[in-house]
Write an enzyme that holds these catalytic residues in place. Structure first.
Site, short mmCIF file in Angstrom:
data_model
loop_
_atom_site.label_atom_id
_atom_site.label_comp_id
_atom_site.label_asym_id
_atom_site.label_seq_id
_atom_site.Cartn_x
_atom_site.Cartn_y
_atom_site.Cartn_z
N ILE A 9 4.69 -0.37 2.65
CA ILE A 9 4.32 0.28 3.13
C ILE A 9 5.47 0.58 1.93
O ILE A 9 6.44 0.33 2.10
CB ILE A 9 3.84 1.20 4.38
N LYS A 10 4.48 1.38 1.12
CA LYS A 10 5.09 2.13 -0.05
C LYS A 10 6.03 3.57 0.15
O LYS A 10 5.13 3.59 -0.42
CB LYS A 10 4.29 1.47 -1.63
N ILE A 11 7.49 3.01 0.33
CA ILE A 11 7.17 5.31 -0.07
C ILE A 11 8.75 5.22 -1.12
O ILE A 11 9.37 4.30 -1.53
CB ILE A 11 8.58 4.90 0.75
N LEU A 22 0.62 -1.13 -0.18
CA LEU A 22 0.15 0.19 0.20
C LEU A 22 0.91 1.30 0.19
O LEU A 22 1.65 1.20 0.53
CB LEU A 22 -0.77 0.08 1.86
#
Length: 358
Positions: free
Chosen positions: A138-140, A107
């Site tokens: 978690i996509k960063i 996400l």
């Protein structure tokens, strides 16, 4: 044996770059897991904009959330997390069987935060806690401003999918941020087993310059980027620095090849799957590409640990007037802008839908 099964047995994880509620409700995702060796899933704002903005699959859930007075962004994350929790549960047996190596979903934080490290860190922690699934990344973005957020999120124990990487330098910077986060955990006496992937974008390289280079090197730059990143990946995990972390319980940040659908009709539709097979890596692809590869793909030759002919391909592009490093910087900046545009389209689509439902 299908090509997808052969690729899986060669050690490369096949992830699907898509999610819709209909994929979950119809059992299509479960079928891809069973038939095509799919072991993970990635998502982005564009994928969700198409899924939520078209059709009526989300109308009932959206209507219930509208009555709670949620903002458009809050409503999106509720809908997205519902889908991703269900997908994470489908992949949970794979996650458990592989001791956390595989079986992940992803996400993305709001791309509006791509240049705000503090806000990105806070949002990453919030979304990971809210998801309540151990196998959710978690996509960063791996922008310069995103690197401190990657380090801080890793230190905080949040699994990160680093996105928007283009050059080998981008990959190494993201890997450095991950390693620093793990080293801080070890120094603090914390568990070093915090997973991550580093997503290097492939096909956008060739799409940007395919008409500007000689036929002999058309559609070769993206593969060379993958080869170069793989060489750097292998060198990193063989280093003494990494071995010390592994001895403390860390596991490698796996290299992930993203944007692997072919954009040029003159090239085979499975080009970036056929040519980027490598053990202990991930290739995430749209469903059409997955099905094409299962039907007629070939991945008989694995990537060479020394990068193969990537340096020769880079030299040939330089001779053709392509500044690879400058192009990489442009692609990352353009990618960040495109994610923001997709995010705004997503929120506009949700606003339109909620207005109609209200």
């Amino acid at each position: 044996m299908t090509a997808t099964k052969e690729l899986h047995q060669a050690g490369q994880s096949i992830w699907i770059d898509d999610i819709t509620r209909s994929m979950l409700d119809s059992g299509r995702l479960a079928k891809m897991i069973a038939e095509f060796s799919v072991t993970g899933l990635t998502s982005n704002p564009t994928i969700f904009e198409k899924a939520i903005g078209s059709g009526s699959d989300y109308d009932a859930a959206a209507e219930a959330l509208v009555r709670k007075g949620l903002s458009d962004e809050e409503l999106f994350f509720e809908l997205a997390l519902d889908d991703l929790r269900r997908a994470a549960d489908l992949f949970r047996p794979i996650y458990d069987r592989t001791s956390g190596v595989d079986g992940w979903v992803s996400l993305e934080v709001s791309p509006l935060l791509a240049y705000d490290a503090d806000a990105t860190i806070a949002e990453a922690k919030r979304l990971y806690a809210k998801a309540d699934r151990p196998n959710l990344f978690i996509k960063i973005p791996g922008t310069h401003e995103g690197l401190p957020a990657i380090e801080a999120a890793t230190f905080a124990g949040v699994p990160v999918n680093v996105t928007l990487l283009f050059t080998t330098g981008d990959y190494l910077a993201a890997a450095e941020a991950y390693v620093r986060g793990l080293e801080r955990r070890v120094a603090a006496g914390l568990d070093a087993n915090v997973r991550s992937v580093a997503s290097v974008f492939i096909s956008r390289w060739d799409r940007a310059i395919v008409e500007d280079v000689p036929d002999a090197i058309k559609n070769r730059l993206g593969i060379a980027i993958g080869q170069s990143a793989y060489r750097a990946y292998r060198e990193l995990i063989a280093s003494d620095r990494w071995q010390r972390l592994e001895n403390a319980g860390a596991r490698p940040q796996r290299l992930l090849f993203a944007s692997t659908s072919s954009k040029d009709k003159r090239a085979t539709d499975t080009l970036y799957i056929d040519k980027l097979a490598a053990p202990n890596t991930v290739n995430t692809m749209p469903e059409d590409t997955l099905r094409a590869f299962a039907d007629h793909g070939t991945a008989s030759d694995l990537l060479a640990a020394n990068g193969g002919d990537c340096d020769a391909i880079f030299a040939a592009h330089a001779d053709a007037g392509v500044d690879v490093e400058a192009l990489g910087r442009k692609l990352q900046a353009d990618g960040a802008k495109a994610f923001v545009a997709s995010w705004r389209d997503l929120l506009a689509s949700i606003a339109s839908k909620t207005k109609a439902l209200a």
